[in-house]
Design a protein around this motif. Structure first.
Motif, PDB file in Angstrom:
ATOM      1  N   LYS A   1      19.950  -9.242  22.028  1.00  0.00           N
ATOM      2  CA  LYS A   1      19.158  -9.774  20.689  1.00  0.00           C
ATOM      3  C   LYS A   1      19.788  -9.987  19.667  1.00  0.00           C
ATOM      4  O   LYS A   1      19.262 -10.449  18.626  1.00  0.00           O
ATOM      5  CB  LYS A   1      17.711  -9.439  20.974  1.00  0.00           C
ATOM      6  N   GLY A   2      21.162  -9.454  19.576  1.00  0.00           N
ATOM      7  CA  GLY A   2      21.755  -9.241  18.289  1.00  0.00           C
ATOM      8  C   GLY A   2      21.677  -7.689  17.574  1.00  0.00           C
ATOM      9  O   GLY A   2      20.526  -7.320  17.908  1.00  0.00           O
ATOM     10  N   GLU A   3      22.567  -7.658  16.847  1.00  0.00           N
ATOM     11  CA  GLU A   3      22.458  -6.315  16.234  1.00  0.00           C
ATOM     12  C   GLU A   3      21.874  -6.601  14.871  1.00  0.00           C
ATOM     13  O   GLU A   3      22.504  -7.257  13.800  1.00  0.00           O
ATOM     14  CB  GLU A   3      23.936  -5.827  15.655  1.00  0.00           C
ATOM     15  N   THR A   4      20.720  -6.215  14.806  1.00  0.00           N
ATOM     16  CA  THR A   4      19.720  -6.217  13.491  1.00  0.00           C
ATOM     17  C   THR A   4      19.914  -5.518  12.281  1.00  0.00           C
ATOM     18  O   THR A   4      20.200  -4.324  12.737  1.00  0.00           O
ATOM     19  CB  THR A   4      18.262  -6.503  13.859  1.00  0.00           C
ATOM     20  N   ILE A   5      19.397  -5.560  11.104  1.00  0.00           N
ATOM     21  CA  ILE A   5      19.469  -4.677  10.115  1.00  0.00           C
ATOM     22  C   ILE A   5      17.967  -4.606   9.638  1.00  0.00           C
ATOM     23  O   ILE A   5      17.308  -5.590   9.520  1.00  0.00           O
ATOM     24  CB  ILE A   5      20.324  -5.099   8.983  1.00  0.00           C
ATOM     25  N   SER A   6      17.446  -3.469   9.750  1.00  0.00           N
ATOM     26  CA  SER A   6      16.158  -3.234   9.326  1.00  0.00           C
ATOM     27  C   SER A   6      16.176  -2.429   8.281  1.00  0.00           C
ATOM     28  O   SER A   6      16.773  -1.654   7.723  1.00  0.00           O
ATOM     29  CB  SER A   6      15.483  -2.441  10.499  1.00  0.00           C
ATOM     30  N   VAL A   7      14.922  -2.705   7.428  1.00  0.00           N
ATOM     31  CA  VAL A   7      14.388  -1.926   6.248  1.00  0.00           C
ATOM     32  C   VAL A   7      13.032  -1.712   6.332  1.00  0.00           C
ATOM     33  O   VAL A   7      12.248  -2.563   6.480  1.00  0.00           O
ATOM     34  CB  VAL A   7      14.786  -2.711   4.908  1.00  0.00           C
ATOM     35  N   ASN A   8      12.554  -0.268   6.248  1.00  0.00           N
ATOM     36  CA  ASN A   8      11.328  -0.068   6.669  1.00  0.00           C
ATOM     37  C   ASN A   8      10.685  -0.353   8.053  1.00  0.00           C
ATOM     38  O   ASN A   8       9.630  -0.777   7.874  1.00  0.00           O
ATOM     39  CB  ASN A   8      10.426  -0.262   5.382  1.00  0.00           C
ATOM     40  N   GLY A   9      11.311  -0.719   8.949  1.00  0.00           N
ATOM     41  CA  GLY A   9      10.900  -1.182  10.331  1.00  0.00           C
ATOM     42  C   GLY A   9      10.956  -2.611  10.324  1.00  0.00           C
ATOM     43  O   GLY A   9      10.600  -3.088  11.334  1.00  0.00           O
ATOM     44  N   LYS A  10      11.402  -3.383   9.207  1.00  0.00           N
ATOM     45  CA  LYS A  10      11.292  -4.738   9.305  1.00  0.00           C
ATOM     46  C   LYS A  10      12.865  -5.425   9.397  1.00  0.00           C
ATOM     47  O   LYS A  10      13.321  -4.860   8.656  1.00  0.00           O
ATOM     48  CB  LYS A  10      10.621  -5.178   8.033  1.00  0.00           C
ATOM     49  N   VAL A  11      12.691  -6.169  10.402  1.00  0.00           N
ATOM     50  CA  VAL A  11      13.984  -6.912  10.522  1.00  0.00           C
ATOM     51  C   VAL A  11      14.589  -7.747   9.244  1.00  0.00           C
ATOM     52  O   VAL A  11      13.706  -8.685   8.904  1.00  0.00           O
ATOM     53  CB  VAL A  11      14.540  -7.705  11.744  1.00  0.00           C
ATOM     54  N   VAL A  12      15.624  -7.672   8.490  1.00  0.00           N
ATOM     55  CA  VAL A  12      15.732  -8.491   7.343  1.00  0.00           C
ATOM     56  C   VAL A  12      16.962  -9.371   7.604  1.00  0.00           C
ATOM     57  O   VAL A  12      17.441 -10.056   6.855  1.00  0.00           O
ATOM     58  CB  VAL A  12      16.303  -7.372   6.096  1.00  0.00           C
ATOM     59  N   GLY A  13      17.765  -9.013   8.885  1.00  0.00           N
ATOM     60  CA  GLY A  13      18.791  -9.816   9.211  1.00  0.00           C
ATOM     61  C   GLY A  13      19.953  -9.537  10.403  1.00  0.00           C
ATOM     62  O   GLY A  13      19.407  -8.442  10.770  1.00  0.00           O
ATOM     63  N   TYR A  14      20.657 -10.181  10.614  1.00  0.00           N
ATOM     64  CA  TYR A  14      21.578  -9.935  11.554  1.00  0.00           C
ATOM     65  C   TYR A  14      22.807  -9.481  10.998  1.00  0.00           C
ATOM     66  O   TYR A  14      23.542 -10.049  10.291  1.00  0.00           O
ATOM     67  CB  TYR A  14      21.652 -11.061  12.588  1.00  0.00           C
ATOM     68  N   GLN A  15      23.361  -8.525  11.561  1.00  0.00           N
ATOM     69  CA  GLN A  15      24.836  -7.939  11.052  1.00  0.00           C
ATOM     70  C   GLN A  15      26.035  -8.661  11.219  1.00  0.00           C
ATOM     71  O   GLN A  15      26.824  -8.799  10.329  1.00  0.00           O
ATOM     72  CB  GLN A  15      24.883  -6.467  11.692  1.00  0.00           C
ATOM     73  N   LYS A  16      25.832  -9.393  12.300  1.00  0.00           N
ATOM     74  CA  LYS A  16      27.143 -10.470  12.494  1.00  0.00           C
ATOM     75  C   LYS A  16      26.967 -12.023  12.223  1.00  0.00           C
ATOM     76  O   LYS A  16      27.701 -12.661  12.534  1.00  0.00           O
ATOM     77  CB  LYS A  16      27.352 -10.424  14.088  1.00  0.00           C
ATOM     78  N   ILE A  17      25.686 -12.289  11.434  1.00  0.00           N
ATOM     79  CA  ILE A  17      25.553 -13.691  11.118  1.00  0.00           C
ATOM     80  C   ILE A  17      25.287 -13.483   9.439  1.00  0.00           C
ATOM     81  O   ILE A  17      24.431 -12.968   8.833  1.00  0.00           O
ATOM     82  CB  ILE A  17      24.470 -14.340  11.729  1.00  0.00           C
ATOM     83  N   GLY A  18      26.083 -14.359   8.840  1.00  0.00           N
ATOM     84  CA  GLY A  18      26.157 -14.381   7.302  1.00  0.00           C
ATOM     85  C   GLY A  18      24.648 -15.161   6.922  1.00  0.00           C
ATOM     86  O   GLY A  18      24.062 -15.797   7.516  1.00  0.00           O
ATOM     87  N   GLN A  19      24.320 -14.587   5.773  1.00  0.00           N
ATOM     88  CA  GLN A  19      22.991 -14.996   5.218  1.00  0.00           C
ATOM     89  C   GLN A  19      23.383 -15.643   3.743  1.00  0.00           C
ATOM     90  O   GLN A  19      24.446 -15.220   3.077  1.00  0.00           O
ATOM     91  CB  GLN A  19      21.892 -13.960   4.992  1.00  0.00           C
ATOM     92  N   LYS A  20      22.418 -16.687   3.339  1.00  0.00           N
ATOM     93  CA  LYS A  20      22.554 -17.339   1.844  1.00  0.00           C
ATOM     94  C   LYS A  20      22.080 -15.989   0.899  1.00  0.00           C
ATOM     95  O   LYS A  20      20.837 -15.656   0.898  1.00  0.00           O
ATOM     96  CB  LYS A  20      22.004 -18.447   1.808  1.00  0.00           C
ATOM     97  N   PHE A  21      22.810 -15.535  -0.075  1.00  0.00           N
ATOM     98  CA  PHE A  21      22.507 -14.821  -1.191  1.00  0.00           C
ATOM     99  C   PHE A  21      23.002 -15.695  -2.370  1.00  0.00           C
ATOM    100  O   PHE A  21      24.004 -15.977  -2.622  1.00  0.00           O
ATOM    101  CB  PHE A  21      23.080 -13.462  -1.135  1.00  0.00           C
ATOM    102  N   ASP A  22      21.982 -16.258  -3.204  1.00  0.00           N
ATOM    103  CA  ASP A  22      22.614 -16.911  -4.415  1.00  0.00           C
ATOM    104  C   ASP A  22      21.651 -16.568  -5.611  1.00  0.00           C
ATOM    105  O   ASP A  22      22.207 -16.957  -6.656  1.00  0.00           O
ATOM    106  CB  ASP A  22      22.214 -18.387  -4.067  1.00  0.00           C
ATOM    107  N   LYS A  23      21.085 -15.442  -5.548  1.00  0.00           N
ATOM    108  CA  LYS A  23      20.525 -14.758  -6.775  1.00  0.00           C
ATOM    109  C   LYS A  23      21.511 -14.156  -7.419  1.00  0.00           C
ATOM    110  O   LYS A  23      22.464 -13.553  -6.912  1.00  0.00           O
ATOM    111  CB  LYS A  23      19.260 -14.079  -6.693  1.00  0.00           C
TER     112      LYS A  23
END
Length: 183
Positions: free
Chosen positions: A38-60
């Protein structure tokens, strides 16, 4: 009639092979992969915030930015722009990215912008930037978050991934998750 029956059998066999057996085999193999495929996920406080191997948009401006994406970070449509370095539209797009980067990073000269900060990757989903790409953003982020530059720089340096072969990289999502935890 015999030919039609043979073609119909071939179609049914091919359909079963490629629409049932092959997907089930891949699914079975994936069960042995990390996170059951299902992909290598990154979690914060038990909530998945994204995938380690897929880029995400950060524009702030208070986050590290990743590489630009030709597909706006849409994992369903991974692709590059397919425009060559002599294409006028491509050159105009890169110049626009340079101009935007310089507006937000007025302390930099054009020659100091790492190329990965203004050019998209071949997949449009690269989750990593170069250490230089992260380090040129330290001053902006420290100012936005009212943090000591040395502390932000140390965070970047702690997130540099070294490979046996290939360049050093920094995973932007991992860096931004750690940045949110920095006080």
């Amino acid at each position: 009639m015999k030919t039609i029956f043979s073609l119909l059998k071939l179609t049914v066999i091919t359909l079963i092979l490629f629409a049932v057996i092959y997907p089930l085999a891949i699914y079975g193999i994936a069960q042995f992969a990390p996170n059951q495929g299902k992909g290598e996920t990154i979690s914060v406080n038990g909530k998945v915030v994204g995938y380690q191997k897929i880029g995400q948009k950060f524009d702030k401006s208070n986050y590290f930015w990743g590489r630009p994406s030709a597909v706006d970070y849409n994992a369903a449509g991974s692709a590059g722009s397919n425009k060559g370095p002599s294409n006028a539209d491509y050159l105009a797009l890169v110049q626009k990215r340079i101009d935007t980067f310089l507006v937000v990073h007025p302390y930099l000269k054009k020659s100091e912008i790492p190329s990965d900060m203004v050019t998209a990757s071949g997949s449009g989903l690269d989750p990593n930037i170069s250490p230089q790409g992260a380090l040129v953003q330290v001053k902006r982020i420290a100012k936005e978050r009212k943090l000591d530059e040395a502390k932000v720089k140390a965070l970047v340096e702690s997130k540099i991934n070294t490979a046996v072969m290939g360049p050093e990289t920094v995973n932007v999502l991992e860096l931004n998750v750690a940045l949110d935890q920095l006080r």
